[in-house]
Write an enzyme that holds these catalytic residues in place. Sequence first.
Site, PDB file in Angstrom:
ATOM      1  N   TYR A 285      57.455  56.250 117.526  1.00  0.00           N
ATOM      2  CA  TYR A 285      57.915  57.534 117.010  1.00  0.00           C
ATOM      3  C   TYR A 285      58.148  58.517 118.150  1.00  0.00           C
ATOM      4  O   TYR A 285      57.212  58.836 118.902  1.00  0.00           O
ATOM      5  CB  TYR A 285      56.874  58.136 116.065  1.00  0.00           C
ATOM      6  CG  TYR A 285      56.555  57.277 114.875  1.00  0.00           C
ATOM      7  CD1 TYR A 285      57.299  57.375 113.706  1.00  0.00           C
ATOM      8  CD2 TYR A 285      55.499  56.362 114.932  1.00  0.00           C
ATOM      9  CE1 TYR A 285      57.008  56.588 112.613  1.00  0.00           C
ATOM     10  CE2 TYR A 285      55.204  55.566 113.830  1.00  0.00           C
ATOM     11  CZ  TYR A 285      55.957  55.674 112.676  1.00  0.00           C
ATOM     12  OH  TYR A 285      55.675  54.887 111.595  1.00  0.00           O
TER      13      TYR A 285
ATOM     14  N   LYS B 281      60.185  49.441 114.587  1.00  0.00           N
ATOM     15  CA  LYS B 281      60.182  50.360 113.446  1.00  0.00           C
ATOM     16  C   LYS B 281      60.303  51.788 113.966  1.00  0.00           C
ATOM     17  O   LYS B 281      59.497  52.218 114.797  1.00  0.00           O
ATOM     18  CB  LYS B 281      58.892  50.215 112.647  1.00  0.00           C
ATOM     19  CG  LYS B 281      58.666  51.314 111.610  1.00  0.00           C
ATOM     20  CD  LYS B 281      57.242  51.256 111.091  1.00  0.00           C
ATOM     21  CE  LYS B 281      56.875  52.511 110.322  1.00  0.00           C
ATOM     22  NZ  LYS B 281      55.460  52.514 109.895  1.00  0.00           N
TER      23      LYS B 281
END
Length: 202
Positions: A69, A111
Amino acid sequence: LILQTVIARPDDTAWEQIATAGEAVRLGADGLAGAAFIRGNTEAAHLRMVADLAREAADYDLPVFVHIYPRRASGSGTVGDFSDGAVISTAPEDIAWAVRCALEVGADVVKVPYSGDVASFRDIVYECSVPVVIAGGLQQSSLVGALAMTRDAVRAGAKGATVGRNIWGSPHITAALLAFKAVIHEGLDPEEALGAAGWERP
């Protein structure tokens, strides 16, 4: 079973490795997951932890799923300092950097958050040589919104999504799961997917 091995928060108030590849094998896991937050003063250390995990996993032929992230400061701190808080960035250039970082430290699947539009996410996925999946995002007031985001990401080339609260927070958990499956694997639009899943309006 994919074993998450890292607990972390965007502001670095939590950041520890809590499981190993050997433990994953003993549990019968099919893969390992690691989490990293990038941008800021601790970016290199986060990436080092994931790189170490990838090296360890290679000894057992376990694939590594990197949940990565990009972040930006939410408070008044200096650039790179997240002591006043951090938020996840969905800017395409930040997500592209996150994907590249994960790829270079050994991810088998990456991801990341969705960038918000098909065109920018398509460019990001095109530049990555391993599968990309999207994070399921914050729990939305409407499941249709979460399904639409997933549909758009798949149309941009994502291989799927890792969805938590938009399924577990649903009043019809099984139907929500089946609806995501229909969007990802059958290419249905959100309303079609909900109908195929037997969704009952709460």
